[in-house]
Enzyme design. Structure first.
Site, short mmCIF file in Angstrom:
data_model
loop_
_atom_site.label_atom_id
_atom_site.label_comp_id
_atom_site.label_asym_id
_atom_site.label_seq_id
_atom_site.Cartn_x
_atom_site.Cartn_y
_atom_site.Cartn_z
CE LYS A 48 -3.60 -2.60 2.29
NZ LYS A 48 -4.20 -3.07 3.55
CD GLN A 92 -3.07 -4.55 6.71
OE1 GLN A 92 -3.02 -3.52 6.06
NE2 GLN A 92 -3.51 -5.69 6.19
CG ASP A 115 -9.79 -1.12 4.52
OD1 ASP A 115 -9.48 -1.19 3.31
OD2 ASP A 115 -9.03 -1.46 5.45
#
Ligand code: NAP
Length: 277
Positions: A48, A92, A115
């Protein structure tokens, strides 16, 4: 059999992302919160960060000890929520077991939920609303299929896997695109019976080699979402490529299929959030 190449599609979308960035009066920043030191998480975050630097987006990697308390972690998320220099936030996953994942995700301001996993966004993508942030894997698969002119409309699609992070958003995306969707999981008694009905088979399990020739209808499109790290540098999917390649019409490989699209879709989400501000 054709290869559905996520790297080609990702590269084709980078120009569009860069173009969209030029329409903003600022450079967006994505906060990436990492708890602990899991090797797989570190590798995903590295991908990322590389992508961010490639397109010219800033990232703020906030790494905390695995022993952090839930309260302290929520405070970090809330700090990002009110920080005007941060435009999107991801945590994460997975988190250590002493931390309740939903409590952390739902601490994210939905307007910064890159997300698309907060309860508010989940309700929106389940409803098929336009004003939602779709989880990156589902969005990436939609874009991958679209690039290869693989239409979901009215098609029988089987999704294997029903996690909130991957399987359910993919199934919802296919349903929103008017596919007729079957969802399988570990309690499905006869997997091959369900998978061989599918024109498009999407596998998101995390078990290398689960899908063999007997699971695939002749000419079907097979999208392999699974990622299992065999060594530091080597990844495998859920589909036994050698077994399936002469039956499937097209396959997305691992690596180089859904993975690059997921990273790209995350940054497309970030730019959507910037547009919404
Ligand atoms: P997960 O939470 O462990 O969920 C796995 C799902 O697979 C569950 O729904 C489980 O069923 C089902 N399952 C397990 N064994 C099965 C079997 N033998 N037959 C049929 N279904 C079975 O994993 P996840 O977070 O959804 O991730 C799935 C995979 O996607 C992993 O390999 C992950 O690394 C990968 N992934 C890839 C990307 C990408 O960009 N390519 C992004 C995210 C994740 P139950 O619900 O009954 O337990």
């Amino acid at each position: 059999m054709n290869i559905i190449d996520g790297r080609i599609v990702r590269d084709a979308r980078i120009a569009n992302l860069k173009e969209r960035l030029t329409t903003l009066s600022y450079i967006p920043t994505l906060a990436i919160i990492q708890v602990g030191d899991r090797t797989d998480s570190t590798a995903f975050i590295r991908a990322k960060k590389t992508f961010a630097s490639n397109i010219g987006v800033k990232e703020n990697h906030i790494k905390v000890e695995e022993s952090i308390s839930q309260r302290e972690l929520i405070d970090i998320v809330k700090g990002c929520n009110i920080d005007p220099t941060i435009h999107g936030i991801i945590v994460q996953l997975p988190l250590p077991l002493h931390i309740e994942q939903d409590a952390i995700i739902d601490a994210i301001d939905p307007r910064k939920d890159a997300d698309g996993l907060t309860a508010i966004n989940t309700k929106r993508w389940l409803e098929g609303r336009e004003d939602c942030v779709m989880p990156a894997t589902a969005r990436g698969i939609r874009e991958l299929l679209s690039y290869y002119h693989i239409d979901l409309f009215g098609k029988p699609v089987t999704v294997i896997g029903r996690s909130m992070l991957v399987g359910k958003p993919i199934a919802a995306m296919c349903l929103n695109e008017n596919a007729t969707v079957t969802v399988c999981h570990s309690k499905t008694p006869n997997l091959a019976e369900e998978t061989t009905k599918a024109d498009i088979l999407i596998v998101a399990v995390g078990k290398p080699g689960l899908i063999q020739a007997i699971h695939v209808k002749k000419g079907a499109v097979v999208i392999d979402v699974g990622i299992t790290r065999i060594t530091t540098d080597s990844l495998v999917g859920d589909v036994n490529f050698e077994s399936v390649k002469d039956i499937a019409g097209a396959i997305s490989p691992v690596p180089g299929g859904v993975g690059p699209m997921t990273v790209c879709a995350l940054f497309e989400n970030l730019l959507d959030l910037c547009k919404a501000v």
